[in-house]
Design an enzyme around this catalytic site. Structure first.
Site, PDB file in Angstrom:
ATOM      1  N   HIS A   1       0.814  -1.220   0.000  1.00 27.62           N
ATOM      2  CA  HIS A   1       0.000   0.000   0.000  1.00 27.62           C
ATOM      3  C   HIS A   1       0.853   1.279   0.000  1.00 27.62           C
ATOM      4  O   HIS A   1       0.742   2.084  -0.936  1.00 27.62           O
ATOM      5  CB  HIS A   1      -0.998  -0.036   1.152  1.00 27.62           C
ATOM      6  CG  HIS A   1      -1.681   1.266   1.419  1.00 27.62           C
ATOM      7  ND1 HIS A   1      -2.475   1.897   0.484  1.00 27.62           N
ATOM      8  CD2 HIS A   1      -1.647   2.097   2.497  1.00 27.62           C
ATOM      9  CE1 HIS A   1      -2.913   3.034   0.986  1.00 27.62           C
ATOM     10  NE2 HIS A   1      -2.433   3.185   2.201  1.00 27.62           N
TER      11      HIS A   1
ATOM     12  N   HIS B   1       3.795   6.823   5.333  1.00 25.70           N
ATOM     13  CA  HIS B   1       2.600   7.531   5.816  1.00 25.70           C
ATOM     14  C   HIS B   1       1.758   6.774   6.835  1.00 25.70           C
ATOM     15  O   HIS B   1       1.032   7.372   7.608  1.00 25.70           O
ATOM     16  CB  HIS B   1       1.730   8.023   4.643  1.00 25.70           C
ATOM     17  CG  HIS B   1       0.812   6.975   4.082  1.00 25.70           C
ATOM     18  ND1 HIS B   1       1.190   6.127   3.077  1.00 25.70           N
ATOM     19  CD2 HIS B   1      -0.468   6.634   4.394  1.00 25.70           C
ATOM     20  CE1 HIS B   1       0.189   5.311   2.787  1.00 25.70           C
ATOM     21  NE2 HIS B   1      -0.825   5.596   3.566  1.00 25.70           N
TER      22      HIS B   1
ATOM     23  N   GLU C   1       0.783   5.508  12.621  1.00 25.78           N
ATOM     24  CA  GLU C   1      -0.513   4.974  13.015  1.00 25.78           C
ATOM     25  C   GLU C   1      -0.430   3.492  13.377  1.00 25.78           C
ATOM     26  O   GLU C   1      -1.005   3.053  14.358  1.00 25.78           O
ATOM     27  CB  GLU C   1      -1.481   5.158  11.828  1.00 25.78           C
ATOM     28  CG  GLU C   1      -2.814   4.495  12.002  1.00 25.78           C
ATOM     29  CD  GLU C   1      -3.889   5.514  12.275  1.00 25.78           C
ATOM     30  OE1 GLU C   1      -3.824   6.571  11.645  1.00 25.78           O
ATOM     31  OE2 GLU C   1      -4.771   5.246  13.093  1.00 25.78           O
ATOM     32  N   ASP C   2       0.289   2.731  12.566  1.00 21.83           N
ATOM     33  CA  ASP C   2       0.214   1.269  12.669  1.00 21.83           C
ATOM     34  C   ASP C   2       1.431   0.593  13.283  1.00 21.83           C
ATOM     35  O   ASP C   2       1.451  -0.613  13.429  1.00 21.83           O
ATOM     36  CB  ASP C   2       0.010   0.647  11.265  1.00 21.83           C
ATOM     37  CG  ASP C   2      -1.269   1.137  10.618  1.00 21.83           C
ATOM     38  OD1 ASP C   2      -2.157   1.590  11.367  1.00 21.83           O
ATOM     39  OD2 ASP C   2      -1.373   1.078   9.388  1.00 21.83           O
TER      40      ASP C   2
ATOM     41  N   ASP D   1      -3.157   8.429  -1.161  1.00 22.31           N
ATOM     42  CA  ASP D   1      -3.561   7.370  -0.234  1.00 22.31           C
ATOM     43  C   ASP D   1      -4.991   6.923  -0.549  1.00 22.31           C
ATOM     44  O   ASP D   1      -5.290   5.744  -0.696  1.00 22.31           O
ATOM     45  CB  ASP D   1      -3.462   7.937   1.195  1.00 22.31           C
ATOM     46  CG  ASP D   1      -3.899   6.958   2.269  1.00 22.31           C
ATOM     47  OD1 ASP D   1      -3.553   5.762   2.162  1.00 22.31           O
ATOM     48  OD2 ASP D   1      -4.584   7.396   3.225  1.00 22.31           O
TER      49      ASP D   1
ATOM     50  N   ASP E   1     -18.754  16.659 -26.000  1.00 21.25           N
ATOM     51  CA  ASP E   1     -17.358  16.556 -25.565  1.00 21.25           C
ATOM     52  C   ASP E   1     -17.063  15.180 -24.975  1.00 21.25           C
ATOM     53  O   ASP E   1     -16.105  14.999 -24.257  1.00 21.25           O
ATOM     54  CB  ASP E   1     -17.002  17.662 -24.578  1.00 21.25           C
ATOM     55  CG  ASP E   1     -17.856  17.625 -23.332  1.00 21.25           C
ATOM     56  OD1 ASP E   1     -18.888  16.919 -23.333  1.00 21.25           O
ATOM     57  OD2 ASP E   1     -17.501  18.295 -22.353  1.00 21.25           O
TER      58      ASP E   1
HETATM   59 MN    MN Z   1      -2.791   4.615   3.968  1.00 17.68          MN
END
Ligand code: MN
Length: 479
Positions: free
Chosen positions: A49, A73, A77-78, A140, A259
């Site tokens: 990811h 990123h 958090e993880d 993301d 268009d």
């Molecule tokens: Mn993410």
């Protein structure tokens, strides 16, 4: 592209930033190590990811720190690591970017709780701090949307809705059209799967059907331009599926969407855009009233181009878009085009340009200052910034972009505080209208002012739609 590898990312960096490959590699290994043992719902190792996010950023030619922040990123958090660790092992800039993205991670736009309004506010105003945080967040979200098939039905709908409500408008405002179109199509695919498939099918048929006609036009135009020694590149551009969906929803038939397919002509300089326009009109008959000059009247996200619809071969109506190579870059990448143009200085230029040239940015600051309550702030942003727009003309032929629902009061204050405060009435298309008239697309608006007027009245605030006008009225009446 599926199954991006580290080598793919390196190859991409090789093209525009080869001297930073070692540094980016280090960030990759660092993140891979931290996420080891973690897996995505697809069964892939988690690192796939952040790697994809970094790849999307590198496709925009993002600077080194942004690509590294893309790789890192999700680590705050993880995993066990701290912001200080990242600052120590990489640099403060990357640590700030990762922390900025993490701050926004837990938001849930569709839920109605106060906590979520507060988080939504953070994500929206995050753009004022460092626009790169929002760009990482967009990358993301794009990768999460591309891999949404592994989530539950409920999550799919929730994410798709949130994407439409907040990430699509943000992508639009910074001019990142490619990301915007893909996010729209991915969202529609989950929100209206039946419609999505149907339109995709129809679009394919139109494409097949017009292939010969477009091929002929392409080579004809190419020859004309080459004869006149105008450097050029010509491409066929198709409308995204969501764009077609929107038009069908407004009651248009698919055959009326001229268009749906268009020809994009890129030339070296502005003079040659107008020469090319003349050439096009001399070969193909233009449709009256279908010409737009976004070069003289750029959109508020800096989009510039000439649009004209002409009768092509077999009497098919074909839209052509004419712009310089430079404008095309902005049209595809918006603000993120600066990464390429400005290299090391991009961050500063981006932030400065946001302030100077992107109208939404100042509206955003306006709302942030005006609404203490998070729920009211989010509601105002949605109805004023993220809603559909109308375009109205001044008497000088300039175009103002206003949110749908705006009145002559909003128009007047957009022109200037003085005009707003001395306004006594308004003409629209040469007829007098009430002051709370709802402006329509292409209205020509003349504001009548009188220096002796008593200024805005008390009830104007409720008749204005934009935060700017409301605040100015409030300020005036306080004096
Ligand atoms: Mn993410």
């Amino acid at each position: 592209m599926n199954n991006i590898t580290l080598q793919d990312l390196i190859n991409l960096l090789e093209e525009y930033n080869p001297e930073e490959i070692g540094f980016v590699k280090k960030a990759y290994e660092y993140a891979e190590d931290l996420h080891s043992g973690q897996f995505r719902q697809s069964g892939e190792p988690y690192i796939s990811h952040p790697l994809n996010v970094a790849y999307i950023l590198a496709e925009l030619h993002a600077d080194r720190d942004t690509v590294c922040a893309g790789l890192l990123h999700d680590t705050l958090e993880d995993t066990e690591i701290s912001k200080e660790d990242i600052a120590h092992d990489f640099n403060q800039d990357i640590a700030n970017l990762v922390a900025g993205v993490t701050k926004l991670a837990k938001m849930n736009f569709s839920s109605k709780q106060e906590q979520n309004y507060a988080n939504t506010r953070k994500i929206i105003t995050g753009i004022t701090e460092d626009v790169r945080i929002i760009i990482i967040k967009l990358a993301d979200r794009l990768h999460n949307m591309r891999t949404l098939q592994f989530k539950s039905r409920f999550k799919q709908e929730e994410n798709a809705l949130e994407t439409m409500e907040i990430f699509v408008p943000l992508a639009y405002y910074i001019g990142a059209y490619r990301i915007k179109s893909e996010l729209e199509d991915l969202s529609l695919q989950y929100l209206r799967p039946d419609m999505y498939e149907k339109i995709k099918e129809k679009k394919l048929r139109v494409e097949e059907d017009s292939a010969d006609c477009l091929k002929e036009m392409l080579s004809t135009i190419r020859n004309f331009l080459s004869d006149r020694r105008i450097p050029n590149e010509i491409k066929v551009r198709t409308k995204n599926i969501y764009g077609i969906y929107k038009r069908l929803n407004e009651g248009h038939k698919i055959s009326d969407i001229h268009d749906l397919l268009s020809i994009k002509i890129m030339v070296d300089e502005i003079d040659n855009c107008y020469r090319t326009l003349g050439i096009i009109h001399s070969i193909y008959h233009p449709v009256n009233g279908k010409f737009k000059d976004y070069i003289c009247n750029p959109k508020t996200n800096m989009y510039q181009s000439l649009h004209t619809t002409v009768f092509g071969p077999e009497d098919r109506l074909v839209q052509t878009q004419i712009r310089t190579f430079e404008m095309d870059k902005i049209a595809s990448f918006g603000l993120t085009a600066y990464w390429d143009a400005e290299k090391g200085n991009a961050r500063v230029v981006m932030q400065q340009d946001l302030k100077d040239k992107f109208q939404f940015f100042n509206s955003l600051l306006e709302m942030d200052a005006m609404f203490g309550d998070n729920q009211e702030f989010v509601r105002q942003v949605k109805s004023e910034l993220f809603a559909d727009k109308i375009y109205a003309y001044t008497t000088k032929g300039e175009i103002l972009e206003l949110p749908k629902g705006s009145t002559p009061i909003d128009f007047a204050y957009q022109l200037s505080t003085d005009i707003g405060n001395t306004m006594v009435g308004a003409f629209v298309n040469d007829e007098v209208v009430p002051i709370d008239y709802t402006l329509q697309n292409k209205d020509r608006v003349r504001i009548i002012t009188d220096d002796l007027s008593f200024g805005s009245r008390d009830d104007w605030e409720s008749k204005a739609h934009t935060s700017l006008a409301k605040r100015k009225i409030r300020e005036f009446n306080r004096i």
